[in-house]
Design a protein around this motif. Structure first.
Motif, short mmCIF file in Angstrom:
data_model
loop_
_atom_site.label_atom_id
_atom_site.label_comp_id
_atom_site.label_asym_id
_atom_site.label_seq_id
_atom_site.Cartn_x
_atom_site.Cartn_y
_atom_site.Cartn_z
N HIS A 1 -27.58 -6.63 -12.64
CA HIS A 1 -27.44 -7.77 -11.72
C HIS A 1 -27.96 -9.05 -12.35
N ASP A 2 -27.25 -10.15 -12.09
CA ASP A 2 -27.66 -11.46 -12.61
C ASP A 2 -28.88 -11.97 -11.84
N GLY A 3 -29.91 -12.36 -12.58
CA GLY A 3 -31.09 -12.94 -11.95
C GLY A 3 -30.78 -14.24 -11.23
N ALA A 4 -29.65 -14.87 -11.57
CA ALA A 4 -29.27 -16.14 -10.94
C ALA A 4 -28.30 -15.94 -9.76
N ARG A 5 -28.23 -14.70 -9.24
CA ARG A 5 -27.43 -14.43 -8.03
C ARG A 5 -28.36 -13.97 -6.91
N PRO A 6 -28.97 -14.92 -6.21
CA PRO A 6 -29.99 -14.55 -5.22
C PRO A 6 -29.43 -14.20 -3.84
N TYR A 7 -28.11 -14.33 -3.64
CA TYR A 7 -27.58 -14.20 -2.28
C TYR A 7 -26.81 -12.91 -2.03
N LEU A 8 -27.08 -11.89 -2.82
CA LEU A 8 -26.46 -10.58 -2.61
C LEU A 8 -26.83 -10.07 -1.22
N LYS A 9 -25.87 -9.50 -0.52
CA LYS A 9 -26.13 -8.99 0.82
C LYS A 9 -26.26 -7.47 0.82
N LYS A 10 -27.01 -7.00 1.81
CA LYS A 10 -27.26 -5.56 1.94
C LYS A 10 -25.95 -4.78 2.11
N GLU A 11 -24.98 -5.38 2.83
CA GLU A 11 -23.70 -4.69 3.05
C GLU A 11 -23.02 -4.38 1.71
N GLN A 12 -23.04 -5.36 0.80
CA GLN A 12 -22.40 -5.13 -0.50
C GLN A 12 -23.17 -4.09 -1.31
N LEU A 13 -24.49 -4.16 -1.23
CA LEU A 13 -25.31 -3.17 -1.94
C LEU A 13 -25.00 -1.76 -1.44
N ASN A 14 -24.88 -1.62 -0.12
CA ASN A 14 -24.55 -0.31 0.45
C ASN A 14 -23.16 0.15 0.05
N SER A 15 -22.21 -0.78 -0.01
CA SER A 15 -20.85 -0.42 -0.43
C SER A 15 -20.84 0.12 -1.86
N LEU A 16 -21.63 -0.51 -2.72
CA LEU A 16 -21.72 -0.06 -4.11
C LEU A 16 -22.31 1.35 -4.18
N LYS A 17 -23.37 1.58 -3.41
CA LYS A 17 -24.01 2.90 -3.43
C LYS A 17 -23.06 3.98 -2.92
N GLN A 18 -22.32 3.65 -1.85
CA GLN A 18 -21.36 4.62 -1.31
C GLN A 18 -20.26 4.92 -2.32
N THR A 19 -19.82 3.89 -3.02
CA THR A 19 -18.76 4.06 -4.02
C THR A 19 -19.22 4.98 -5.14
N LEU A 20 -20.49 4.87 -5.53
CA LEU A 20 -21.01 5.69 -6.62
C LEU A 20 -21.13 7.17 -6.25
N GLU A 21 -20.98 7.48 -4.97
CA GLU A 21 -20.97 8.90 -4.60
C GLU A 21 -19.70 9.59 -5.11
N LYS A 22 -18.66 8.79 -5.34
CA LYS A 22 -17.39 9.36 -5.83
C LYS A 22 -17.01 8.86 -7.22
N GLU A 23 -17.50 7.68 -7.60
CA GLU A 23 -17.08 7.05 -8.85
C GLU A 23 -18.25 6.95 -9.84
N ASP A 24 -17.92 6.82 -11.12
CA ASP A 24 -18.96 6.68 -12.15
C ASP A 24 -19.19 5.24 -12.57
N ALA A 25 -18.30 4.34 -12.13
CA ALA A 25 -18.45 2.92 -12.48
C ALA A 25 -17.79 2.07 -11.41
N CYS A 26 -18.48 1.01 -10.99
CA CYS A 26 -17.88 0.11 -10.01
C CYS A 26 -18.55 -1.25 -10.13
#
Length: 220
Positions: free
Chosen positions: A103-128
């Motif tokens: 993650h870029d240190g200069a991206r301070p506005y990441l939202k929890k929803e997107q973080l959760n989407s990434l984690k859910q995606t990794l349950e099936k995928e190896d890269a996202c």
């Protein structure tokens, strides 16, 4: 949701040149109490699935960053390299979890929803990675002339985090290092050096990377 243990590498070795600051923009205060980097870290500090936060920073800022976050058990600080790719490599060397988020240190506005989407995606995928559809028409330009216009519905802009099975990213990094090839982002190394398909996860327009002076004024 079952737990998805991961480490995050926060890339904070950039300078403030384009943002017209005479210091690294991750230390810019978006509020009286909070810097860009503080805000960037907060989401990962709160997430129980995040077992390790590796801040990759320039050699002359390592001590400063260590002092800022000393006593925070999840956080460790690593020295970056000559290129961003080298810096990511240095960070990933320290990763202890089965999955790694870059993650870029200069991206301070990441939202929890997107973080959760990434984690859910990794349950099936190896890269996202997070991506947003391109709102502008994109064209390929060669020697100053338009070569072709891309189909807009197929064009997406990459954001971070970019997320991988740790061993997958490591092996692709090693291959890139051997060949001396520099990718535009981390996902490109996986595109080049593995058969793993990189899954697109829909990002949010607000997850901007602070680059220019106008980006520094944004605060709710």
């Amino acid at each position: 949701m079952h737990t998805m243990n991961y480490s995050v590498c926060i890339m904070a070795a950039g300078s403030g040149s384009r943002s017209k600051l005479n210091y690294n923009k991750v230390f810019y205060h978006i509020t009286d109490q909070e810097t860009v980097l503080d805000r960037c870290l907060s989401l990962f500090k709160e997430d129980n699935d995040c077992k390790q936060i590796i801040i990759v920073c320039a050699m002359d800022e390592v001590e400063q960053v260590q002092n800022l976050y000393k006593g925070e058990n999840k956080i460790e600080v690593v020295t970056g390299g000559a290129t961003r790719q080298d810096s990511v490599y240095n960070g990933v060397q320290k990763v202890k979890s089965p999955y790694v988020f870059i993650h870029d240190g200069a991206r301070p506005y990441l939202k929890k929803e997107q973080l959760n989407s990434l984690k859910q995606t990794l349950e099936k995928e190896d890269a996202c990675l997070l991506m947003v559809p391109s709102v502008d028409t994109s064209k390929i330009v060669v020697d100053g002339y338009v070569q072709e216009t891309l189909t807009r519905s197929m064009v997406y802009n990459a954001q971070t985090p970019q997320c991988f099975k740790t061993e997958l990213l490591r092996s692709c990094q090693e291959k890139a290092k051997l060949e001396g090839r520099i990718g535009t982002d981390d996902a490109q190394l996986v595109e080049w050096y593995s058969d793993v398909r990189v899954k697109m996860v829909l990002g949010d327009e607000s997850n901007i990377k602070i680059t220019h002076p106008k980006d520094l004024k944004k605060e709710d």
